[in-house]
Design an enzyme around this catalytic site. Structure first.
Site, PDB file in Angstrom:
ATOM      1  N   SER A  46     104.676  81.313  -3.872  1.00  0.00           N
ATOM      2  CA  SER A  46     104.431  82.273  -4.044  1.00  0.00           C
ATOM      3  C   SER A  46     105.041  83.929  -3.915  1.00  0.00           C
ATOM      4  CB  SER A  46     102.777  82.512  -3.794  1.00  0.00           C
ATOM      5  OG  SER A  46     103.064  82.709  -2.120  1.00  0.00           O
ATOM      6  N   GLY A  83     101.932  78.049  -3.421  1.00  0.00           N
ATOM      7  CA  GLY A  83     101.326  77.597  -3.476  1.00  0.00           C
ATOM      8  C   GLY A  83     102.347  75.612  -2.418  1.00  0.00           C
ATOM      9  N   ASN A 112     104.005  78.558   3.506  1.00  0.00           N
ATOM     10  CA  ASN A 112     103.280  77.822   3.512  1.00  0.00           C
ATOM     11  C   ASN A 112     102.695  75.906   4.429  1.00  0.00           C
ATOM     12  OD1 ASN A 112     101.091  78.726   1.153  1.00  0.00           O
ATOM     13  ND2 ASN A 112     103.446  78.228  -0.301  1.00  0.00           N
ATOM     14  N   ASP A 196      94.532  90.311  -0.978  1.00  0.00           N
ATOM     15  CA  ASP A 196      94.143  88.622  -0.360  1.00  0.00           C
ATOM     16  C   ASP A 196      94.768  89.143   1.312  1.00  0.00           C
ATOM     17  OD1 ASP A 196      97.258  88.505  -0.514  1.00  0.00           O
ATOM     18  OD2 ASP A 196      96.772  86.867  -2.196  1.00  0.00           O
ATOM     19  N   HIS A 199      99.999  88.612   0.693  1.00  0.00           N
ATOM     20  CA  HIS A 199     100.692  88.760  -0.885  1.00  0.00           C
ATOM     21  C   HIS A 199     101.536  90.162  -0.529  1.00  0.00           C
ATOM     22  CE1 HIS A 199      99.610  84.625  -1.422  1.00  0.00           C
ATOM     23  NE2 HIS A 199     100.916  84.550  -2.013  1.00  0.00           N
TER      24      HIS A 199
END
Length: 220
Positions: A46, A83, A112, A196, A199
């Site tokens: 991502s 992801g 991840n 979040d 990011h």
């Protein structure tokens, strides 16, 4: 008559030789590496797939624009998936190499893996295998490192960050030690991240590109 034929033969030989030499020169000029466009394949997660951003705001599209501005003969293929893990990237890579035949591969994976608590050795094995597969296909590889927050524990954080250097050293790949240098470790990183807090936002993307660009530019 015979003398005339001999003169014609010599002239014909000279002309034919010159034509062959010119043809060879033309072929050589047509296949000079600098005359061919590079293909840069980005395989990431991502952080490279413009998660939460408007199309064109991510560091990879910004890299395309910089390549165009600097008149570099190259095109970019962004095969990043939000992801994705190093295992997922490893399984996808053979088809990507076959389809796009890249001259350069940028590997930005591993974050991840850490978020899921996967063993570091497994991530190292996957990145090593991907790097060697890309190199075997004739591509130059740029490995992009990532770091995890200190709440993962100092030992895990240290070993995870060092893993990227280990892979780069084993495979003689180029390395960006930390993709989010100057972003995640900024004095006040909050304004550079989405809600979040994972990011980076659009404001941070030029800085991320500046972290990647010097090493990539050397390879082009």
């Amino acid at each position: 008559m015979k003398a005339s034929m001999r003169r014609w033969d010599r002239r014909h030989f000279i002309v034919a030789g010159a034509a062959a030499a010119l043809a060879g020169l033309s072929r050589a000029q047509a296949t000079r590496p600098g005359d061919q466009s590079a293909v840069i394949l980005v395989v990431g997660d991502s952080l490279s797939a413009e998660y939460g951003l408007k199309r064109g705001e991510g560091w990879v599209p910004l890299m395309e624009k910089r390549i165009e501005q600097q008149k570099i003969a190259a095109r970019v293929v962004n095969a990043s998936i939000s992801g994705d893990t190093s295992s997922g990237g490893r399984s996808r890579l053979p088809a990507l190499l076959s389809k796009h035949q890249p001259t350069h591969v940028v590997l930005e994976l591993g974050a991840n893996d850490a978020l899921r608590g996967l063993p570091i050795q497994g991530t190292e094995d996957n990145l090593t295998a991907m790097t060697r597969a890309a190199q075997a296909a004739g591509a130059k590889v740029l490995l992009v490192g990532i770091q995890v927050p200190p709440n993962y524990g100092s030992d895990y954080t240290r070993r995870f960050a060092a893993m990227f250097r280990t892979v780069a050293d084993k495979t003689n790949a180029a390395l960006v030690p930390f993709l989010l240098d100057g972003v995640a470790d900024a004095p006040d990183p909050a304004p550079l991240f989405q809600a979040d807090r994972i990011h980076p936002n659009a404001t941070a993307q030029p800085r991320i590109l500046d972290n990647v660009w010097p090493q990539l530019r050397k390879l082009l």
